[in-house]
Design a protein around this motif. Structure first.
Motif, mmCIF file in Angstrom:
data_model
loop_
_atom_site.group_PDB
_atom_site.id
_atom_site.type_symbol
_atom_site.label_atom_id
_atom_site.label_comp_id
_atom_site.label_asym_id
_atom_site.label_seq_id
_atom_site.Cartn_x
_atom_site.Cartn_y
_atom_site.Cartn_z
ATOM 1 N N GLY A 66 -31.419 2.077 60.428
ATOM 2 C CA GLY A 66 -30.807 1.964 61.762
ATOM 3 C C GLY A 66 -29.923 3.200 61.903
ATOM 4 N N VAL A 67 -29.918 4.263 61.142
ATOM 5 C CA VAL A 67 -28.958 5.416 61.493
ATOM 6 C C VAL A 67 -29.877 6.551 61.505
ATOM 7 N N LEU A 68 -29.474 7.564 62.741
ATOM 8 C CA LEU A 68 -30.111 8.953 62.554
ATOM 9 C C LEU A 68 -29.062 9.933 62.637
ATOM 10 N N VAL A 69 -29.375 10.936 61.871
ATOM 11 C CA VAL A 69 -28.443 11.761 61.399
ATOM 12 C C VAL A 69 -29.003 13.274 61.897
ATOM 13 N N PHE A 70 -28.116 14.052 62.400
ATOM 14 C CA PHE A 70 -28.276 15.505 63.012
ATOM 15 C C PHE A 70 -27.231 16.313 62.677
ATOM 16 N N ALA A 71 -27.867 17.607 62.604
ATOM 17 C CA ALA A 71 -26.892 18.744 62.553
ATOM 18 C C ALA A 71 -26.924 19.290 63.955
ATOM 19 N N TRP A 72 -25.621 19.458 64.459
ATOM 20 C CA TRP A 72 -25.390 19.865 65.837
ATOM 21 C C TRP A 72 -25.949 20.930 66.202
ATOM 22 N N ASP A 73 -26.027 21.970 65.217
ATOM 23 C CA ASP A 73 -26.463 23.462 65.563
ATOM 24 C C ASP A 73 -28.122 23.443 65.725
ATOM 25 N N GLU A 74 -28.718 22.524 64.999
ATOM 26 C CA GLU A 74 -30.087 22.267 65.281
ATOM 27 C C GLU A 74 -30.501 21.891 66.456
ATOM 28 N N VAL A 75 -29.708 20.484 67.013
ATOM 29 C CA VAL A 75 -30.023 20.039 68.254
ATOM 30 C C VAL A 75 -29.673 21.119 69.294
ATOM 31 N N ALA A 76 -28.630 21.875 69.237
ATOM 32 C CA ALA A 76 -28.258 22.967 70.045
ATOM 33 C C ALA A 76 -29.244 24.232 70.409
ATOM 34 N N TYR A 77 -29.939 24.390 69.194
ATOM 35 C CA TYR A 77 -30.930 25.395 69.037
ATOM 36 C C TYR A 77 -32.146 24.828 69.814
ATOM 37 N N ASP A 78 -32.502 23.536 69.723
ATOM 38 C CA ASP A 78 -33.756 23.006 70.112
ATOM 39 C C ASP A 78 -33.467 22.957 71.866
ATOM 40 N N LEU A 79 -32.077 22.746 72.059
ATOM 41 C CA LEU A 79 -31.738 22.690 73.709
ATOM 42 C C LEU A 79 -31.991 23.892 74.126
ATOM 43 N N ARG A 80 -31.651 24.936 73.499
ATOM 44 C CA ARG A 80 -32.027 26.596 74.382
ATOM 45 C C ARG A 80 -33.568 26.669 74.037
ATOM 46 N N HIS A 81 -34.210 26.253 73.288
ATOM 47 C CA HIS A 81 -35.615 26.577 73.036
ATOM 48 C C HIS A 81 -36.654 25.206 73.430
ATOM 49 N N PRO A 82 -36.458 24.907 74.605
ATOM 50 C CA PRO A 82 -37.207 23.449 75.100
ATOM 51 C C PRO A 82 -38.763 23.610 74.919
#
Ligand SMILES: [Zn+2]
Length: 253
Positions: A129-145
């Motif tokens: 029940g845990v999700l782990v993310f690296a924020w810079d990866e999430v931010a990259y994905d938001l910039r490249h939808p």
């Protein structure tokens, strides 16, 4: 438990979705901009439940502000719009690191030798029940939808796989008499992917999909949600089972 949750949800339903949140979604999540008003209402309600019911924690010096949590919740709720899950019932926490983090691993090889070490990761989903993310990866994905890759969609697909056993042999979602179930179609498509890769043919998704059937499902999901055209063109039977599973048209049109 269900009673308290429903009571809390009813309270949340009485609060308006802040305009500042709408602006953040509009700027960053293209699927939100394409939703009709009914979908938007449902999405905003799910995002509010997600934020209220899951705990967010910054790790490794990460300061998690409202915008970052909101964007992660927003991405996590996109796959749920058709109703595949009641906000990931087994998910409790979302941990966010600033960038790639290091985690110990141990792996046993075909010869039975166990290798242990430390590897860098940018996201993972634990069945506890845990999700782990690296924020810079999430931010990259938001910039490249529209590059067909999204770490939040990917890890959330693993959560749904745990919830439903979507890749398990006996999974029979929406099965009609005489038709192969979703797992059988995923499995045959997975074999097709391995075969295409062997022959050096393009597969239109990240080759990480070849790792195993679970990664195949997660990679297919993330590409389908960002670039449904690619999956429709190269993997029409996968497109069909994903539409049935998610009850969603990823074009939002
Ligand atoms: Zn994965």
């Amino acid at each position: 438990m269900g009673f308290i949750r429903n009571w809390k949800r009813k309270k949340l339903d009485r609060q308006p979705f802040p305009d500042s949140w709408r602006r953040i979604m509009d700027r960053n999540i293209p699927q939100y901009a394409k939703m009709n008003s009914g979908q938007r209402d449902k999405f905003e309600q799910m995002v509010r439940y997600f934020l209220a019911e899951k705990s967010f924690e910054g790790c490794g010096g990460m300061i998690l502000d409202e915008e970052k949590s909101l964007l992660i919740a927003g991405l996590a709720c996109i796959p749920l719009l058709g109703g595949v899950s009641d906000i990931y019932p087994y998910l409790r926490s979302v941990l966010v690191y600033p960038s790639e983090y290091h985690a110990p691993y141990s792996e046993s090889g075909v010869d039975g030798v166990v290798t242990e070490g430390v590897e860098s990761r940018s996201g993972e989903s634990w069945d506890q029940g845990v999700l782990v993310f690296a924020w810079d990866e999430v931010a990259y994905d938001l910039r490249h939808p529209s590059d067909g890759a999204n770490i939040v969609f990917h890890e959330c697909a693993h959560q749904l796989d745990y919830e439903w056993g979507a890749t398990m042999e006996n999974f029979a979602w929406q099965r009609r008499d005489g038709e192969p179930g979703m797992a059988a179609i995923l499995k045959s498509s997975y074999r097709k992917l391995l075969d295409k890769m062997d022959r050096g043919r393009p597969v239109m998704v990240d080759e990480y999909a070849a790792t195993n059937i679970h990664e195949f499902f997660a990679v297919m999901t993330e590409t389908w949600l960002e670039r449904p055209d690619r999956i429709r063109g190269a993997w029409p039977e996968v497109d069909r089972v994903l539409q049935e599973f998610y009850q969603l048209n990823p074009d939002f049109s």
